[in-house]
Design an enzyme around this catalytic site. Structure first.
Site, short mmCIF file in Angstrom:
data_model
loop_
_atom_site.label_atom_id
_atom_site.label_comp_id
_atom_site.label_asym_id
_atom_site.label_seq_id
_atom_site.Cartn_x
_atom_site.Cartn_y
_atom_site.Cartn_z
N GLY A 284 1.85 -10.75 5.33
CA GLY A 284 1.97 -9.37 5.82
C GLY A 284 0.71 -8.83 6.46
N TYR B 227 6.01 0.25 2.16
CA TYR B 227 4.95 1.27 2.20
C TYR B 227 4.77 1.77 3.63
CZ TYR B 227 0.28 2.97 3.11
OH TYR B 227 -0.78 3.71 3.58
N LYS C 123 5.55 5.59 5.69
CA LYS C 123 4.66 6.38 6.57
C LYS C 123 5.36 6.67 7.90
CE LYS C 123 1.29 6.87 3.74
NZ LYS C 123 1.03 8.18 3.16
N SER D 134 -0.89 6.33 8.63
CA SER D 134 -1.66 5.09 8.57
C SER D 134 -1.54 4.31 9.87
CB SER D 134 -1.10 4.24 7.42
OG SER D 134 -1.59 2.93 7.49
C1 UD1 Z 1 -3.50 -1.86 4.00
C2 UD1 Z 1 -2.53 -1.26 4.97
C3 UD1 Z 1 -2.88 0.16 5.23
C4 UD1 Z 1 -2.92 0.92 3.95
C5 UD1 Z 1 -3.92 0.29 3.03
C6 UD1 Z 1 -3.87 1.06 1.73
C7 UD1 Z 1 -1.51 -2.70 6.61
C8 UD1 Z 1 -1.66 -3.38 7.92
N1 UD1 Z 1 -2.56 -1.99 6.22
O1 UD1 Z 1 -4.71 -2.03 4.68
O2 UD1 Z 1 -1.92 0.74 6.06
O3 UD1 Z 1 -3.22 2.26 4.19
O4 UD1 Z 1 -3.61 -1.08 2.84
O5 UD1 Z 1 -4.01 0.30 0.62
O6 UD1 Z 1 -0.50 -2.78 5.97
N2 UD1 Z 1 -8.89 -8.94 2.07
C9 UD1 Z 1 -9.42 -10.13 1.61
N3 UD1 Z 1 -9.49 -10.32 0.26
C10 UD1 Z 1 -9.05 -9.38 -0.64
C11 UD1 Z 1 -8.52 -8.17 -0.15
C12 UD1 Z 1 -8.45 -7.98 1.21
O7 UD1 Z 1 -9.81 -11.01 2.38
O8 UD1 Z 1 -9.13 -9.64 -1.85
C13 UD1 Z 1 -8.83 -8.72 3.51
C14 UD1 Z 1 -7.41 -8.52 4.03
O9 UD1 Z 1 -6.82 -9.73 4.36
C15 UD1 Z 1 -7.68 -7.63 5.25
C16 UD1 Z 1 -8.94 -6.85 4.89
O10 UD1 Z 1 -9.54 -7.54 3.81
O11 UD1 Z 1 -7.99 -8.43 6.36
C17 UD1 Z 1 -8.65 -5.43 4.48
O12 UD1 Z 1 -7.64 -5.45 3.48
P1 UD1 Z 1 -7.25 -4.15 2.65
O13 UD1 Z 1 -8.46 -3.47 2.18
O14 UD1 Z 1 -6.23 -4.55 1.64
O15 UD1 Z 1 -6.60 -3.18 3.74
P2 UD1 Z 1 -5.42 -3.42 4.77
O16 UD1 Z 1 -4.53 -4.52 4.36
O17 UD1 Z 1 -6.03 -3.52 6.13
#
Ligand code: UD1
Length: 341
Positions: A299, A152, A156, A127
């Site tokens: 985070g 998590y 990785k 990842s």
């Molecule tokens: C995270 C992990 C990634 C992992 C993946 C698997 C980190 C940096 N990244 O990705 O390694 O493989 O999860 O699950 O740890 N968001 C919102 N509202 C929501 C949900 C998400 O605004 O309800 C935003 C988050 O703040 C982020 C973006 O959408 O900026 C993507 O979030 P998400 O899909 O959860 O992925 P990551 O956090 O990037």
């Protein structure tokens, strides 16, 4: 004779799309999955798409005995693609031991099986989380690894280290694929992301909100140092991602590796903000999404996107699908789920 590939976590999101690509290229596939976050019906969906039913072995890969039995039954494997893992960042903070135990003991058990049966050619789901918040963007494979922000993420990093040490000791070949943010679904809309319980990731939360499964989407943070204040990620279509696994596998099968263990970033090279993803969804589906701006999610990193030059030149692979197609395919999948469940 077709080559046989073990796909752990093969009924999961990325795993199922990869199984489809393998079957399309005439590999025999054995799926090993404990169904802790997926459904066995995915095997039927894969058969519908490809016309071939992969072998399914319900296996608890954290159990050494079960894993060894799996390897004894399928000792003629040409390669292994290892997806099976827990992947919810937030949950890993609450239950670190579950994450370390699950993600690392299964990896160790599989490597032991591979060693015993002389199986090399191992593709590992890593990842972009290993980079933390990089100082320089886009991020290259040679960018420094940062201390993990979650258990998590740490699994990785440690997983990559275990494989690297193991490969050095045993002339074992592996490719570590660092995914950016996989989204979207198969064009058939028969497989897609189907988490048991509440999803954590942006796109399933968008589609579930749009279809009425949840009342509203929270945008986590609008005060980041980005053009619109929301976080930026490199979203990649899951089918593009799946195809890269077959290319990586064949690179090993055909002895084209430059090193025993190689690392590739899998992204598009483009960063999109949360609001840009929401806008793309609204534009392509014509649906007005109910969302509110809320505080930052602990985070979360501010921005990250991939330098894909190495994967493009060395693997000869490039992500092809647009953000529009990614969100549309995710929406078609959500609609399919509504009709079929
Ligand atoms: C995270 C992990 C990634 C992992 C993946 C698997 C980190 C940096 N990244 O990705 O390694 O493989 O999860 O699950 O740890 N968001 C919102 N509202 C929501 C949900 C998400 O605004 O309800 C935003 C988050 O703040 C982020 C973006 O959408 O900026 C993507 O979030 P998400 O899909 O959860 O992925 P990551 O956090 O990037």
């Amino acid at each position: 004779m077709n080559k046989k590939i073990l796909v752990t976590g093969g009924t999961g999101y990325i795993g199922s799309h990869t199984v489809v690509e393998l079957l399309n290229k005439n590999y025999d596939v054995v799926i090993a999955d404990n169904l802790s976050n997926s459904y066995q019906s995915v095997v039927d969906a894969i058969e519908k798409i490809t016309g071939v039913k992969p072998v399914f072995e319900k296996t608890e890969l954290t159990d050494q005995e079960q894993t060894q039995k799996l390897f004894e039954k399928h000792s003629d494997l040409a390669g292994i693609i290892h997806f099976a893992a827990l992947k919810a960042v937030g949950e890993s903070v609450e239950k670190p031991l579950d994450y370390y135990h699950n993600n690392l003991s299964s990896l160790i058990n599989i490597l032991r099986g591979a060693l015993k049966h002389n199986i090399s050619n191992f593709v590992f789901s890593s990842s972009c989380t290993v980079y933390g918040q990089p100082d320089v963007l886009p991020v290259k494979e040679t960018s420094p690894i940062q201390p993990a922000l979650s258990p998590y993420g740490n699994t990785k990093q440690i997983g990559e280290e275990i494989i690297t040490d193991f490969a050095a000791a045993n002339h074992f070949k592996a490719i570590l694929l660092r995914y950016f943010n996989p989204i979207g679904a198969h064009p058939s809309a028969l497989i897609g992301e189907l988490p048991l319980g509440a999803p954590n990731n942006l796109v399933p939360l968008i589609t579930q909100t749009a279809i009425g499964k949840r009342p509203l989407l929270k945008v986590f943070g609008t005060d980041y140092n980005t053009p619109d204040g929301t976080c930026i990620r490199d979203y990649i279509h899951v089918v593009d991602l799946a195809k890269a696994h077959i290319i990586a596998l064949e690179r090993m099968l055909e002895n084209r590796q430059k090193m025993n263990v190689e690392v590739f970033n899998l992204g598009t090279g483009n960063g999109f903000s949360v609001l840009e993803v929401i806008n793309a969804f609204e534009k392509n589906t014509g649906i007005k999404l109910n969302y509110v701006n809320t505080s930052r999610r602990p985070g979360d990193i501010e921005k990250i996107w991939a330098d894909t030059t190495y994967a493009n030149t060395e693997l000869g692979w490039k992500a092809e699908e647009s953000l529009d197609e990614m969100v549309l395919s995710a929406w078609r999948w959500e609609c399919h789920l509504k009709e079929s469940f």
